[in-house]
Design a protein around this motif. Structure first.
Motif, mmCIF file in Angstrom:
data_model
loop_
_atom_site.group_PDB
_atom_site.id
_atom_site.type_symbol
_atom_site.label_atom_id
_atom_site.label_comp_id
_atom_site.label_asym_id
_atom_site.label_seq_id
_atom_site.Cartn_x
_atom_site.Cartn_y
_atom_site.Cartn_z
ATOM 1 N N ILE A 78 -4.353 6.042 1.387
ATOM 2 C CA ILE A 78 -4.830 5.853 2.762
ATOM 3 C C ILE A 78 -4.887 7.186 3.497
ATOM 4 C CG2 ILE A 78 -4.253 4.798 4.990
ATOM 5 C CD1 ILE A 78 -3.160 2.408 3.440
ATOM 6 N N ILE A 79 -3.893 8.059 3.260
ATOM 7 C CA ILE A 79 -3.887 9.384 3.922
ATOM 8 C C ILE A 79 -5.024 10.244 3.381
ATOM 9 C CG2 ILE A 79 -2.560 11.499 4.240
ATOM 10 C CD1 ILE A 79 -0.032 9.723 4.171
ATOM 11 N N GLY A 80 -5.205 10.221 2.063
ATOM 12 C CA GLY A 80 -6.274 11.004 1.452
ATOM 13 C C GLY A 80 -5.922 12.479 1.321
ATOM 14 N N ARG A 81 -6.840 13.195 0.648
ATOM 15 C CA ARG A 81 -6.604 14.640 0.452
ATOM 16 C C ARG A 81 -6.663 15.343 1.789
ATOM 17 N NH1 ARG A 81 -10.279 17.467 -3.940
ATOM 18 N NH2 ARG A 81 -9.093 15.966 -5.203
ATOM 19 N N GLU A 82 -5.566 16.024 2.107
ATOM 20 C CA GLU A 82 -5.412 16.782 3.364
ATOM 21 C C GLU A 82 -5.626 15.885 4.589
ATOM 22 O OE1 GLU A 82 -8.064 20.039 3.182
ATOM 23 O OE2 GLU A 82 -6.997 21.035 1.531
ATOM 24 N N GLY A 83 -5.373 14.566 4.426
ATOM 25 C CA GLY A 83 -5.421 13.639 5.551
ATOM 26 C C GLY A 83 -6.813 13.249 5.998
ATOM 27 N N ARG A 84 -7.850 13.450 5.125
ATOM 28 C CA ARG A 84 -9.214 13.173 5.567
ATOM 29 C C ARG A 84 -9.470 11.674 5.744
ATOM 30 N NH1 ARG A 84 -13.194 14.083 0.338
ATOM 31 N NH2 ARG A 84 -12.186 12.560 -1.042
ATOM 32 N N ASN A 85 -8.853 10.839 4.901
ATOM 33 C CA ASN A 85 -9.082 9.396 5.014
ATOM 34 C C ASN A 85 -8.487 8.832 6.311
ATOM 35 O OD1 ASN A 85 -10.383 9.428 2.592
ATOM 36 N ND2 ASN A 85 -8.688 8.595 1.400
ATOM 37 N N ILE A 86 -7.243 9.217 6.598
ATOM 38 C CA ILE A 86 -6.587 8.679 7.788
ATOM 39 C C ILE A 86 -7.267 9.191 9.053
ATOM 40 C CG2 ILE A 86 -4.801 10.463 8.014
ATOM 41 C CD1 ILE A 86 -2.850 8.185 8.674
ATOM 42 N N ARG A 87 -7.769 10.445 9.022
ATOM 43 C CA ARG A 87 -8.492 10.966 10.197
ATOM 44 C C ARG A 87 -9.805 10.215 10.395
ATOM 45 N NH1 ARG A 87 -6.777 16.025 8.214
ATOM 46 N NH2 ARG A 87 -8.860 16.406 7.342
ATOM 47 N N ALA A 88 -10.491 9.933 9.281
ATOM 48 C CA ALA A 88 -11.747 9.174 9.395
ATOM 49 C C ALA A 88 -11.495 7.762 9.916
ATOM 50 C CB ALA A 88 -12.436 9.117 8.032
ATOM 51 N N LEU A 89 -10.409 7.150 9.472
ATOM 52 C CA LEU A 89 -10.086 5.801 9.923
ATOM 53 C C LEU A 89 -9.719 5.793 11.398
ATOM 54 C CD1 LEU A 89 -9.885 2.937 8.829
ATOM 55 C CD2 LEU A 89 -7.499 3.358 8.268
ATOM 56 N N GLU A 90 -8.923 6.765 11.840
ATOM 57 C CA GLU A 90 -8.557 6.842 13.262
ATOM 58 C C GLU A 90 -9.786 7.125 14.129
ATOM 59 O OE1 GLU A 90 -5.537 9.795 13.424
ATOM 60 O OE2 GLU A 90 -3.900 8.387 12.997
ATOM 61 N N ALA A 91 -10.693 7.990 13.632
ATOM 62 C CA ALA A 91 -11.898 8.303 14.415
ATOM 63 C C ALA A 91 -12.832 7.102 14.502
ATOM 64 C CB ALA A 91 -12.622 9.497 13.774
ATOM 65 N N THR A 105 -11.943 3.809 14.299
ATOM 66 C CA THR A 105 -11.365 2.649 14.980
ATOM 67 C C THR A 105 -10.781 2.965 16.344
ATOM 68 O OG1 THR A 105 -9.238 2.986 13.865
ATOM 69 C CG2 THR A 105 -10.833 1.546 12.777
ATOM 70 N N GLY A 106 -10.401 4.235 16.587
ATOM 71 C CA GLY A 106 -9.748 4.580 17.843
ATOM 72 C C GLY A 106 -8.303 4.127 17.900
ATOM 73 N N ILE A 107 -7.682 3.891 16.759
ATOM 74 C CA ILE A 107 -6.298 3.424 16.672
ATOM 75 C C ILE A 107 -5.464 4.477 15.960
ATOM 76 C CG2 ILE A 107 -4.789 1.678 15.625
ATOM 77 C CD1 ILE A 107 -6.312 0.680 18.047
ATOM 78 N N GLU A 108 -4.262 4.704 16.466
ATOM 79 C CA GLU A 108 -3.332 5.636 15.813
ATOM 80 C C GLU A 108 -2.669 4.933 14.634
ATOM 81 O OE1 GLU A 108 0.620 8.375 16.788
ATOM 82 O OE2 GLU A 108 -0.226 7.019 18.303
ATOM 83 N N ILE A 109 -2.785 5.536 13.457
ATOM 84 C CA ILE A 109 -2.219 4.963 12.235
ATOM 85 C C ILE A 109 -0.994 5.781 11.873
ATOM 86 C CG2 ILE A 109 -2.651 4.421 9.812
ATOM 87 C CD1 ILE A 109 -5.613 4.191 10.547
ATOM 88 N N ILE A 110 0.172 5.116 11.883
ATOM 89 C CA ILE A 110 1.451 5.792 11.655
ATOM 90 C C ILE A 110 1.929 5.443 10.249
ATOM 91 C CG2 ILE A 110 3.826 6.052 12.454
ATOM 92 C CD1 ILE A 110 2.819 5.105 15.220
ATOM 93 N N VAL A 111 1.954 6.442 9.396
ATOM 94 C CA VAL A 111 2.449 6.279 8.026
ATOM 95 C C VAL A 111 3.758 7.047 7.929
ATOM 96 C CG1 VAL A 111 1.964 6.565 5.578
ATOM 97 C CG2 VAL A 111 0.091 6.096 7.165
ATOM 98 N N ASP A 112 4.878 6.333 7.893
ATOM 99 C CA ASP A 112 6.187 6.977 7.844
ATOM 100 C C ASP A 112 6.977 6.437 6.656
ATOM 101 O OD1 ASP A 112 6.742 4.451 8.677
ATOM 102 O OD2 ASP A 112 7.320 4.986 10.720
ATOM 103 N N ASP A 113 8.291 6.551 6.736
ATOM 104 C CA ASP A 113 9.149 6.139 5.627
ATOM 105 C C ASP A 113 9.417 4.639 5.603
ATOM 106 O OD1 ASP A 113 9.294 8.762 4.873
ATOM 107 O OD2 ASP A 113 11.130 9.164 6.026
ATOM 108 N N THR A 114 8.839 3.895 6.517
ATOM 109 C CA THR A 114 9.059 2.441 6.518
ATOM 110 C C THR A 114 8.522 1.854 5.216
ATOM 111 O OG1 THR A 114 8.766 2.418 8.916
ATOM 112 C CG2 THR A 114 8.657 0.299 7.758
#
Length: 516
Positions: free
Chosen positions: A221-234, A236-245
């Protein structure tokens, strides 16, 4: 000679052959004739048999026809006999009735003669009564010095004045009684309405938890250098929090529609396995259309469930959007449905149009879910939206006036205002009042527990009833009644609460023994 012999031989042979051929033809002819005669005999016998069979068939059909006709004739004769019997019976009955009528006619003549005699006596008595009445009136006029018309006028005037006085006093009594009972009846209507509608408690709605099967998916989901998560946030307009949970991703945002789009898009991407920026944008756009369709379907289903018809399609879409909006933690669609049901019940209790009240209750908060964000209070904005989509003036006024921002011109307006307040003030409806509600229940129980002789107290029915259990050896039945009154009086004086609270004091006697 040879020629002569040959010719004679030929002639002899020809004559011989002629006789032989003639004999053969005659024998064959006789044979054919015999065969024809035999065949004719057979055909003759067959035809005779067929004729006999046809004769027998026609004979049986004729017998059946004769039997059928005879049975019909017999039935007709039976019916005629039955009809003749019934006619004879009817004739006998008519003869009896004629005799009875002649006898009753004689009795009627006797009764008529008696009545005529009584009428004559009655007329004589009426004349006597009229003469006596005139004599009494003449005596009264002489004694009073007034004529009959003057006395009647004075009597009517006095009765009018007396009737006016009694009517005014009766009206004043009714007004006083109405003033005393109006507040009580209004409370009853509100309490009955509250008790007949259920509600849900508020829920947290600022974040959404997306569950995953394993933590390996987090890296994809994060992708290489965070490109997937940035594309998803851009997208949808939603902050996606990927932590140790473990096995969870948090979607954070104030807009529930965006969070739902992000959740559904993530679900499709994880299920499909292809996660890259181009695919993310494609899936998000597809999910956004699906959510828009679901919004319209939710609006239609809500109007069908509530029995509200004839709404503009845009209003139906705004109702569906309420599913993804909240107010003080209270789901807006659930709140609007509850207000609609409350309005319908209260309008029925007050003898008003329940359907119009339900319609106004459902639409009262549509100003909170517009496509744009104008600088207007939501009640006024909702009124303008209702006016734009051709709702009736009383519905529009009820929407705009439920927060006193517009003057009330319809009887539906105070109903919507009160029901909106009831829905928001119910225990657990909004997060901001849950703690105060729980504190009020504890205070209620502690207040009753402070009295001597009270063993246990329970606040039930969402704080609308307080049950007090007392010791039978410490408080008598008479004291129980006084205790119930004292607790109710103290609650009225010291506490603030919606509706009314029922105080039930329970005193029971228990005898316990042990068999050893």
């Amino acid at each position: 000679m040879e020629i002569i012999y040959a010719i004679s031989g030929l002639l002899g042979g020809g004559v011989l052959s002629y006789f032989m051929w003639d004999k053969a033809l005659k024998s064959k002819k006789s044979k054919i004739v015999n065969e024809a005669i035999a065949e004719g005999e057979v055909i003759k016998k067959d035809k005779i048999l067929q004729a006999k069979e046809k004769f027998l068939q026609l004979k049986s059909e004729h017998e059946e026809y004769i039997n059928e006709k005879s049975s019909k004739v017999n039935n007709f004769e039976a019916k005629l006999k039955q009809r003749e019997t019934s006619i004879n019976q009817r004739r006998d009955e008519l003869n009896r009735e004629i005799k009875d009528f002649e006898s009753s006619k004689h009795e009627v003549d006797v009764i008529r003669e008696n009545l005529n005699n009584q009428l004559e006596l009655l007329e004589k008595k009426e004349h006597e009564v009229e003469s006596l009445h005139r004599q009494h009136l003449e005596k009264l006029e002489v004694l009073s010095g007034l004529s009959a018309e003057e006395a009647k006028a004075q009597l009517v005037d006095s009765l009018k004045n007396e009737a006016k006085t009694e009517a005014m006093s009766y009206i004043n009594e009714i007004m006083e009684e109405a003033k005393l009972s109006a507040n009580k009846e209004a409370k009853k209507v509100v309490v009955k309405t509250i008790q007949r509608v259920a509600t849900e408690t508020a829920i947290e709605n600022s974040v959404t938890i997306f569950h995953i099967e394993s933590d390996e998916i987090k890296g994809r989901i994060i992708g290489r250098e965070g490109r997937n998560i940035r594309a998803l946030e851009a997208a949808t307009g939603i902050e996606i929090i990927v932590d140790d949970t473990p096995e969870a991703i948090v979607l954070s945002g104030f807009d529930p529609v965006r969070r739902e789009i992000a959740r559904l898009a993530l679900h499709q991407l994880v299920t499909d396995g292809r996660i890259h920026p181009a695919r993310i944008e494609e899936v998000v756009e597809k999910v956004r259309k699906q959510v828009e369709e679901e919004i319209i379907e939710t609006g239609k289903r809500t109007t069908i469930d509530l029995g509200i018809h004839g709404l503009h399609p845009e209003l139906i879409r705004l109702i569906g959007k309420m599913k993804y909006r909240s107010s003080y933690g209270q789901n807006l669609l659930q709140h609007s449905r509850e207000v609609a049901n409350l309005c319908a019940i209260m309008a029925t209790e007050l003898g008003l149009n329940a359907k119009a009240a339900k319609r106004a209750g459902l639409l009262h908060d549509i100003g909170k879910v517009p496509d744009d964000e104008p600088e207007l209070p939501h009640a006024v904005l909702g009124m303008k939206l209702a006016e734009r989509f051709k709702e009736k003036p009383d519905i529009c006024n009820a929407i705009g006036a439920h927060h006193d921002e517009v003057e009330m011109t319809s009887l539906l307006s105070p109903i919507v205002q009160v029901c909106d307040a009831i829905s928001g003030a119910r225990p657990g409806a909004r997060r901001e009042v849950v703690e105060s509600y729980i504190k009020r229940l504890k205070t209620l129980e502690e207040l009753a527990l402070s009295y001597p002789g009270v063993l246990k107290t329970y606040a039930i029915q969402a704080g609308r009833e307080l049950r007090v259990i007392v010791g039978s050896d410490k408080i008598s039945d008479k004291d129980s009644e006084q205790l119930s009154f004292d607790i109710a009086k103290r609650i009225q004086d010291e506490m603030t609460y919606p509706g009314q609270i029922k105080i039930t004091v329970i005193r029971e006697m228990r005898a316990i023994s042990y068999a050893k």
